[in-house]
Design a protein around this motif. Structure first.
Motif, PDB file in Angstrom:
ATOM      1  N   UNK A  54       5.237  -1.262   0.648  1.00  0.00           N
ATOM      2  CA  UNK A  54       5.495  -1.576  -0.825  1.00  0.00           C
ATOM      3  C   UNK A  54       5.456  -0.260  -1.553  1.00  0.00           C
ATOM      4  N   UNK A  55       6.314   0.043  -2.768  1.00  0.00           N
ATOM      5  CA  UNK A  55       6.127   1.164  -3.847  1.00  0.00           C
ATOM      6  C   UNK A  55       6.579   0.761  -5.105  1.00  0.00           C
ATOM      7  N   UNK A  56       5.490   0.629  -6.001  1.00  0.00           N
ATOM      8  CA  UNK A  56       5.980  -0.074  -7.302  1.00  0.00           C
ATOM      9  C   UNK A  56       5.180   0.607  -8.280  1.00  0.00           C
ATOM     10  N   UNK A  57       5.678   0.192  -9.710  1.00  0.00           N
ATOM     11  CA  UNK A  57       5.032   0.599 -10.763  1.00  0.00           C
ATOM     12  C   UNK A  57       3.678  -0.440 -11.043  1.00  0.00           C
ATOM     13  N   UNK A  58       2.685   0.226 -11.667  1.00  0.00           N
ATOM     14  CA  UNK A  58       1.561  -0.803 -11.493  1.00  0.00           C
ATOM     15  C   UNK A  58       1.149  -0.915 -13.336  1.00  0.00           C
ATOM     16  N   UNK A  59       0.135  -1.522 -13.559  1.00  0.00           N
ATOM     17  CA  UNK A  59      -0.488  -1.673 -14.907  1.00  0.00           C
ATOM     18  C   UNK A  59      -0.475  -0.708 -15.848  1.00  0.00           C
ATOM     19  N   UNK A  60      -1.199   0.351 -15.653  1.00  0.00           N
ATOM     20  CA  UNK A  60      -1.740   1.355 -16.630  1.00  0.00           C
ATOM     21  C   UNK A  60      -0.404   2.104 -17.060  1.00  0.00           C
ATOM     22  N   UNK A  61      -0.686   2.952 -17.957  1.00  0.00           N
ATOM     23  CA  UNK A  61       0.611   3.969 -18.405  1.00  0.00           C
ATOM     24  C   UNK A  61       0.520   4.851 -17.054  1.00  0.00           C
ATOM     25  N   UNK A  62       1.851   5.219 -16.923  1.00  0.00           N
ATOM     26  CA  UNK A  62       1.831   6.282 -15.874  1.00  0.00           C
ATOM     27  C   UNK A  62       1.610   5.840 -14.345  1.00  0.00           C
ATOM     28  N   UNK A  63       0.975   4.629 -14.268  1.00  0.00           N
ATOM     29  CA  UNK A  63       0.638   4.072 -12.962  1.00  0.00           C
ATOM     30  C   UNK A  63       1.558   3.560 -11.823  1.00  0.00           C
ATOM     31  N   UNK A  64       1.276   4.043 -10.583  1.00  0.00           N
ATOM     32  CA  UNK A  64       2.217   3.542  -9.326  1.00  0.00           C
ATOM     33  C   UNK A  64       1.131   3.288  -8.536  1.00  0.00           C
ATOM     34  N   UNK A  65       1.630   2.570  -7.352  1.00  0.00           N
ATOM     35  CA  UNK A  65       1.095   1.991  -6.354  1.00  0.00           C
ATOM     36  C   UNK A  65       1.759   2.312  -4.895  1.00  0.00           C
ATOM     37  N   UNK A  66       1.257   2.642  -3.812  1.00  0.00           N
ATOM     38  CA  UNK A  66       1.957   2.578  -2.719  1.00  0.00           C
ATOM     39  C   UNK A  66       1.008   1.726  -1.508  1.00  0.00           C
ATOM     40  N   UNK A  67       1.530   0.955  -0.922  1.00  0.00           N
ATOM     41  CA  UNK A  67       0.794   0.492   0.393  1.00  0.00           C
ATOM     42  C   UNK A  67       1.488   0.579   1.688  1.00  0.00           C
ATOM     43  N   UNK A  68       0.625   0.965   2.789  1.00  0.00           N
ATOM     44  CA  UNK A  68       1.290   1.289   3.984  1.00  0.00           C
ATOM     45  C   UNK A  68       0.613   0.297   5.141  1.00  0.00           C
ATOM     46  N   UNK A  69       1.338   0.181   6.328  1.00  0.00           N
ATOM     47  CA  UNK A  69       1.092  -0.708   7.302  1.00  0.00           C
ATOM     48  C   UNK A  69      -0.547  -0.757   7.802  1.00  0.00           C
ATOM     49  N   UNK A  70      -1.051  -1.583   8.051  1.00  0.00           N
ATOM     50  CA  UNK A  70      -2.496  -1.644   8.785  1.00  0.00           C
ATOM     51  C   UNK A  70      -2.751  -0.755   9.938  1.00  0.00           C
ATOM     52  N   UNK A  71      -3.744  -0.232  10.140  1.00  0.00           N
ATOM     53  CA  UNK A  71      -3.966   0.325  11.481  1.00  0.00           C
ATOM     54  C   UNK A  71      -5.440  -0.010  11.710  1.00  0.00           C
ATOM     55  N   UNK A  72      -6.059   0.830  12.805  1.00  0.00           N
ATOM     56  CA  UNK A  72      -7.453   0.965  12.929  1.00  0.00           C
ATOM     57  C   UNK A  72      -8.213   1.665  11.751  1.00  0.00           C
ATOM     58  N   UNK A  73      -9.645   1.203  11.641  1.00  0.00           N
ATOM     59  CA  UNK A  73     -10.230   1.728  10.413  1.00  0.00           C
ATOM     60  C   UNK A  73     -10.217   3.125  10.375  1.00  0.00           C
ATOM     61  N   UNK A  74     -10.445   4.140  11.362  1.00  0.00           N
ATOM     62  CA  UNK A  74     -10.391   5.374  11.221  1.00  0.00           C
ATOM     63  C   UNK A  74      -9.040   5.822  10.984  1.00  0.00           C
ATOM     64  N   UNK A  75      -8.184   5.432  11.494  1.00  0.00           N
ATOM     65  CA  UNK A  75      -6.666   5.712  11.428  1.00  0.00           C
ATOM     66  C   UNK A  75      -6.359   5.435   9.930  1.00  0.00           C
ATOM     67  N   UNK A  76      -6.822   4.234   9.475  1.00  0.00           N
ATOM     68  CA  UNK A  76      -6.508   3.750   8.067  1.00  0.00           C
ATOM     69  C   UNK A  76      -6.797   4.996   6.923  1.00  0.00           C
ATOM     70  N   UNK A  77      -8.180   5.085   7.222  1.00  0.00           N
ATOM     71  CA  UNK A  77      -8.735   6.300   6.344  1.00  0.00           C
ATOM     72  C   UNK A  77      -8.096   7.448   6.449  1.00  0.00           C
TER      73      UNK A  77
END
Length: 449
Positions: free
Chosen positions: A196-219
């Protein structure tokens, strides 16, 4: 004996680097950036020209250990075991994650592990800590899939939010569609699966989420996403802030951690006999996380500004409770539409956190819950701010640091040197802002993350 390794020997790293050098040269890459994240949540880097990649992969490059005690303003805390200005470490890139940077032509990036000069792992290495905790989970016959949401505020050169259009609004999306398209293209061009990639709540704010991975890989991926967003923004003449709070009375930048526990290909958050389909191991794991949340805030909400974000009724998870799809609970259970989508979301963490400390700390807490056979308390089905019985999480950095100092599971998992370094940095950050107004705190950290 080659001790400077996790999965590859020195010879294997050299061979891998030689192959990568040839391929990167063909792609027009001139240099490689090696990154790690300090205990204040700032990304530090060193880089080498492409011709030096092989010796860097074999032997690492120098990295001062004093950055373990760096604060967000580049001053330093002290500990009894700290080395101060003396000594040196070796920064060794993990070439399994070597990535040409789509928004920084001519450059590639790799996360790095830190080692002592004799090749032994540096006990203060945060990425090494996350790996140890992931391996401890695997020794139980379990695995964890994880992902961290990335939120940011984008501003113009003067520091004014680049859009004040409505939250989640199509008008905000239209205003910055070219910018967001380049963010999307850069992320996918680097091999990431954007969900997902979308506008968020605060002024000028956006958010992106990516697919799940192993813990170290996610970091690792979290850091790559943040670097990429910042680079794309710079190409558009924009500035990026990942600070917990950008301005007063505005929702802040969260760093929500999603995770699910698995055994032999089965998601233990789905289809079990417990509440909402939880298997016993998943409930015990999540109960351990919930139990340690006050202490975990010292890892996942590391700034004085974090507690200006972590307030009730602002979707930040300010209370120690859990609930199905409850966005005010610190631990939100998500059943999803399929077995693979079931996960838990830790909402009280923010974007100033070191993601390696976050995933490692949560895994350590979850394992402690398994060891103790903990059970989740009754579910919270409403906004906990409306309940007299709701337990507020620490409301300040000193409170969270006090809880961290009392946490036996985190002390054991982190090890003495890393535990003490985190404690010293948190105490020093709290002292730095002890007499500051909220506005002063926000101003001081706005462009540090």
């Amino acid at each position: 004996m080659d001790r400077m390794t996790t999965t590859h020997s020195r010879a294997e790293r050299a061979a891998q680097a030689r192959a990568a050098e040839s391929q990167l040269a063909a792609e027009g890459i001139d240099g490689v950036v090696f990154g790690w994240v300090d205990n204040a949540g700032l990304t530090r880097v060193k880089s080498v020209p492409l011709a030096q990649l092989v010796p860097a992969a074999e032997y690492g490059v120098g990295a001062a250990p004093c950055f373990d005690l760096a604060l967000a303003d580049d001053s330093f805390a002290t500990t009894p075991s700290g080395t101060g200005p003396t000594g040196d470490l070796r920064l060794v890139p993990d070439l399994d994650r070597l990535t040409p940077l789509a928004a920084q032509p001519g450059w590639a990036w790799a996360p790095a592990d830190r080692y002592a000069q004799d090749g032994t792992p540096h006990p203060g290495c945060q990425r090494g800590f996350a790996r140890r905790c992931a391996e401890a989970v695997e020794r139980r016959g379990l695995s964890v899939r994880a992902g961290i949401e990335v939120e940011w505020v984008v501003a113009d050169a003067a520091g004014t939010p680049a859009t004040v259009a409505p939250a989640y609004g199509m008008s905000r999306f239209v205003e910055h569609s070219d910018y967001l398209r380049e963010v999307l293209r850069a992320l996918t061009g680097q091999g990431l699966t954007v969900l997902q990639l979308h506008p968020e709540y605060a002024a000028g704010q956006f958010e992106v989420s990516v697919a799940a991975e192993g813990p170290v890989e996610a970091a690792d991926t979290t850091m790559l996403v943040r670097h990429t967003v910042r680079a794309v923004s710079a190409r558009h003449g924009l500035r990026v802030s990942y600070a917990p709070v950008f301005s007063e009375d505005a929702l802040g930048n969260g760093g929500h951690l999603h995770l699910s526990l698995w055994r032999q290909g089965r998601n233990l958050g789905h289809g079990g006999p417990g509440r909402h389909g939880l298997h016993p191991e998943a409930e015990q794991f999540l109960a351990g996380v919930l139990s340690e949340l006050p202490a975990l805030l010292a890892l996942g909400a590391p700034s004085a500004a974090s507690y200006l974000r972590l307030v009730p009724s602002r979707f930040a998870g300010a209370y120690r409770c859990w609930g199905l799809e409850n966005r005010e609970a610190a631990l939100r259970l998500i059943t999803g539409s399929t077995a693979g989508q079931a996960n838990a979301e830790v909402k009280c963490f923010d974007a100033a956190a070191n993601p390696y400390l976050v995933v490692g700390g949560v895994l350590a807490a979850g394992l402690a819950g398994l060891d103790a056979g903990l059970a989740l308390p009754p579910e919270t089905r409403t906004d906990p701010a409306t309940l007299d019985t709701a337990e507020r999480l620490p409301a300040s950095l000193p409170e969270a640091t006090d809880a961290y100092e009392k946490s036996a599971p985190l002390r054991r998992a982190l090890g003495r040197e890393l535990y003490e370094a985190v404690l010293a940095v948190r105490r020093a950050e709290a002292e730095r802002f002890a007499m500051h107004s909220d506005a002063d705190v926000i101003e001081a950290v706005r462009w540090r993350h």
